[in-house]
Scaffold this motif. Structure first.
Motif, PDB file in Angstrom:
ATOM      1  N   LYS A  66      31.055  27.996 -12.735  1.00 35.68           N
ATOM      2  CA  LYS A  66      31.512  26.609 -12.822  1.00 35.68           C
ATOM      3  C   LYS A  66      32.999  26.458 -12.494  1.00 35.68           C
ATOM      4  O   LYS A  66      33.407  25.497 -11.848  1.00 35.68           O
ATOM      5  CB  LYS A  66      31.235  26.047 -14.219  1.00 35.68           C
ATOM      6  CG  LYS A  66      31.974  26.755 -15.334  1.00 35.68           C
ATOM      7  CD  LYS A  66      31.621  26.191 -16.697  1.00 35.68           C
ATOM      8  CE  LYS A  66      32.407  26.907 -17.793  1.00 35.68           C
ATOM      9  NZ  LYS A  66      32.028  26.461 -19.138  1.00 35.68           N
ATOM     10  N   LYS A  67      33.809  27.451 -12.912  1.00 36.08           N
ATOM     11  CA  LYS A  67      35.256  27.356 -12.695  1.00 36.08           C
ATOM     12  C   LYS A  67      35.605  27.539 -11.226  1.00 36.08           C
ATOM     13  O   LYS A  67      36.267  26.688 -10.618  1.00 36.08           O
ATOM     14  CB  LYS A  67      35.966  28.411 -13.552  1.00 36.08           C
ATOM     15  CG  LYS A  67      37.475  28.312 -13.531  1.00 36.08           C
ATOM     16  CD  LYS A  67      38.076  29.336 -14.496  1.00 36.08           C
ATOM     17  CE  LYS A  67      39.593  29.272 -14.485  1.00 36.08           C
ATOM     18  NZ  LYS A  67      40.195  30.284 -15.402  1.00 36.08           N
ATOM     19  N   THR A  70      34.074  24.741  -9.012  1.00 30.87           N
ATOM     20  CA  THR A  70      34.820  23.475  -9.100  1.00 30.87           C
ATOM     21  C   THR A  70      36.128  23.562  -8.334  1.00 30.87           C
ATOM     22  O   THR A  70      36.516  22.623  -7.635  1.00 30.87           O
ATOM     23  CB  THR A  70      35.095  23.120 -10.573  1.00 30.87           C
ATOM     24  OG1 THR A  70      33.859  23.038 -11.281  1.00 30.87           O
ATOM     25  CG2 THR A  70      35.814  21.776 -10.676  1.00 30.87           C
ATOM     26  N   LEU A 113      30.585  21.576 -11.419  1.00 32.30           N
ATOM     27  CA  LEU A 113      30.792  21.819 -12.848  1.00 32.30           C
ATOM     28  C   LEU A 113      29.486  21.753 -13.625  1.00 32.30           C
ATOM     29  O   LEU A 113      29.173  22.663 -14.404  1.00 32.30           O
ATOM     30  CB  LEU A 113      31.782  20.792 -13.402  1.00 32.30           C
ATOM     31  CG  LEU A 113      32.156  20.928 -14.882  1.00 32.30           C
ATOM     32  CD1 LEU A 113      32.817  22.269 -15.145  1.00 32.30           C
ATOM     33  CD2 LEU A 113      33.052  19.782 -15.314  1.00 32.30           C
ATOM     34  N   THR A 114      28.704  20.704 -13.410  1.00 33.96           N
ATOM     35  CA  THR A 114      27.453  20.558 -14.157  1.00 33.96           C
ATOM     36  C   THR A 114      26.435  21.633 -13.772  1.00 33.96           C
ATOM     37  O   THR A 114      25.676  22.112 -14.615  1.00 33.96           O
ATOM     38  CB  THR A 114      26.836  19.161 -13.942  1.00 33.96           C
ATOM     39  OG1 THR A 114      26.734  18.899 -12.533  1.00 33.96           O
ATOM     40  CG2 THR A 114      27.674  18.085 -14.596  1.00 33.96           C
ATOM     41  N   ILE A 117      27.558  24.776 -15.527  1.00 35.21           N
ATOM     42  CA  ILE A 117      27.259  24.651 -16.963  1.00 35.21           C
ATOM     43  C   ILE A 117      25.766  24.854 -17.204  1.00 35.21           C
ATOM     44  O   ILE A 117      25.360  25.531 -18.151  1.00 35.21           O
ATOM     45  CB  ILE A 117      27.705  23.268 -17.492  1.00 35.21           C
ATOM     46  CG1 ILE A 117      29.235  23.176 -17.520  1.00 35.21           C
ATOM     47  CG2 ILE A 117      27.134  23.008 -18.889  1.00 35.21           C
ATOM     48  CD1 ILE A 117      29.766  21.804 -17.860  1.00 35.21           C
ATOM     49  N   GLU A 120      24.977  28.611 -16.992  1.00 32.26           N
ATOM     50  CA  GLU A 120      25.476  29.338 -18.165  1.00 32.26           C
ATOM     51  C   GLU A 120      24.684  28.996 -19.426  1.00 32.26           C
ATOM     52  O   GLU A 120      24.270  29.886 -20.180  1.00 32.26           O
ATOM     53  CB  GLU A 120      26.958  29.029 -18.392  1.00 32.26           C
ATOM     54  CG  GLU A 120      27.884  29.631 -17.351  1.00 32.26           C
ATOM     55  CD  GLU A 120      29.335  29.353 -17.660  1.00 32.26           C
ATOM     56  OE1 GLU A 120      29.639  28.848 -18.776  1.00 32.26           O
ATOM     57  OE2 GLU A 120      30.197  29.629 -16.805  1.00 32.26           O
ATOM     58  N   LEU A 121      24.484  27.709 -19.639  1.00 29.56           N
ATOM     59  CA  LEU A 121      23.758  27.268 -20.832  1.00 29.56           C
ATOM     60  C   LEU A 121      22.305  27.729 -20.794  1.00 29.56           C
ATOM     61  O   LEU A 121      21.747  28.157 -21.813  1.00 29.56           O
ATOM     62  CB  LEU A 121      23.828  25.739 -20.936  1.00 29.56           C
ATOM     63  CG  LEU A 121      23.201  25.099 -22.179  1.00 29.56           C
ATOM     64  CD1 LEU A 121      23.857  25.632 -23.446  1.00 29.56           C
ATOM     65  CD2 LEU A 121      23.328  23.578 -22.118  1.00 29.56           C
ATOM     66  N   THR A 139      16.791  23.685 -18.277  1.00 31.57           N
ATOM     67  CA  THR A 139      18.201  23.378 -18.554  1.00 31.57           C
ATOM     68  C   THR A 139      18.982  23.176 -17.268  1.00 31.57           C
ATOM     69  O   THR A 139      19.769  22.229 -17.137  1.00 31.57           O
ATOM     70  CB  THR A 139      18.840  24.514 -19.372  1.00 31.57           C
ATOM     71  OG1 THR A 139      18.079  24.746 -20.550  1.00 31.57           O
ATOM     72  CG2 THR A 139      20.275  24.165 -19.754  1.00 31.57           C
ATOM     73  N   CYS A 143      20.764  19.644 -15.909  1.00 24.82           N
ATOM     74  CA  CYS A 143      22.201  19.561 -15.602  1.00 24.82           C
ATOM     75  C   CYS A 143      22.433  19.141 -14.156  1.00 24.82           C
ATOM     76  O   CYS A 143      23.371  18.392 -13.867  1.00 24.82           O
ATOM     77  CB  CYS A 143      22.874  20.907 -15.883  1.00 24.82           C
ATOM     78  SG  CYS A 143      23.078  21.258 -17.638  1.00 24.82           S
TER      79      CYS A 143
END
Length: 205
Positions: A66-67, A70, A113-114, A117, A120-121, A139, A143
């Motif tokens: 995500k980092k 982005t 980003l989403t 996330i 990862e989630l 999930t 997202c």
């Protein structure tokens, strides 16, 4: 003892530097891919083109995280904003960001980003539960849907303001024609993203 501490500090510093260089390389590579795929577009009557940006940008969030994903999207926007023709149709400049499609472009980082996330989630939930991969993909898709929805809402509102059109006109120009391809892209990203990440894992870490 002091020598051991110094050696340890030097090793930590070298590791951090190597990690930073690797991060920059991945960010640069995905920024370049976004720039290239942005040119594969289909012009639409209302002025909002159909592009592959919304395919590669969430993929970046999954594959490189995500980092970094982005950051690669933000770098793409920065390159385009200073005038380099990397936006759809080989266009560039701050005027494009302020134009009819500006809302879609500015909210692109949310897609990375989403997606990141969601990946990862999903992995965390998958490890905690005994439901296997099903929970991960549920999930991730949720997202991806959230990111796409934010992108469309932001882009449509921006289009309405920039063009002075009504809500229905904005919906017709910015959302309705793209629903089938948006669903297809989410499916492709959900399938392709995790697989690409798995194959690139040895060099990503």
């Amino acid at each position: 003892m002091n020598e051991e501490i110094s050696n340890t500090s030097a090793e930590v510093l070298e590791t951090k530097q190597a990690s930073s260089v690797k991060d920059l390389c991945f960010i640069a590579v995905f920024t370049a891919i976004i720039c290239v795929l942005s040119q594969l577009s289909i012009p639409m009557p209302a002025g909002v083109p159909m592009t592959l940006q919304t395919l590669i940008i969430p993929l970046a969030g999954i594959v490189i995280g995500k980092k970094r994903g982005t950051y690669s999207t933000l770098l793409y926007l920065l390159i385009g904003a200073i005038g380099i023709p990397v936006f759809s149709g080989f266009k560039g400049g701050i005027g494009i960001l302020l134009g009819l499609t500006g809302g879609f472009l500015i909210s692109f980082p949310i897609l990375s980003l989403t997606a990141g996330i969601g990946d990862e989630l999903g992995l965390k939930l998958c490890n905690k539960k005994s439901t296997g991969k099903a929970l991960y993909y549920i999930t991730l898709v949720l997202c991806l849907l959230i990111g796409a929805t934010i992108n469309y809402v932001f882009g449509t509102i921006w289009f309405m303001i920039a063009s002075g059109n009504t809500f229905m006109a904005g919906l017709t120009a910015c959302v309705l024609p793209f629903i089938p391809t948006a669903i297809l892209k989410i499916i492709i990203v959900a399938i392709l993203g995790p697989e690409l990440k798995r194959r690139l894992l040895p060099i990503l870490n």
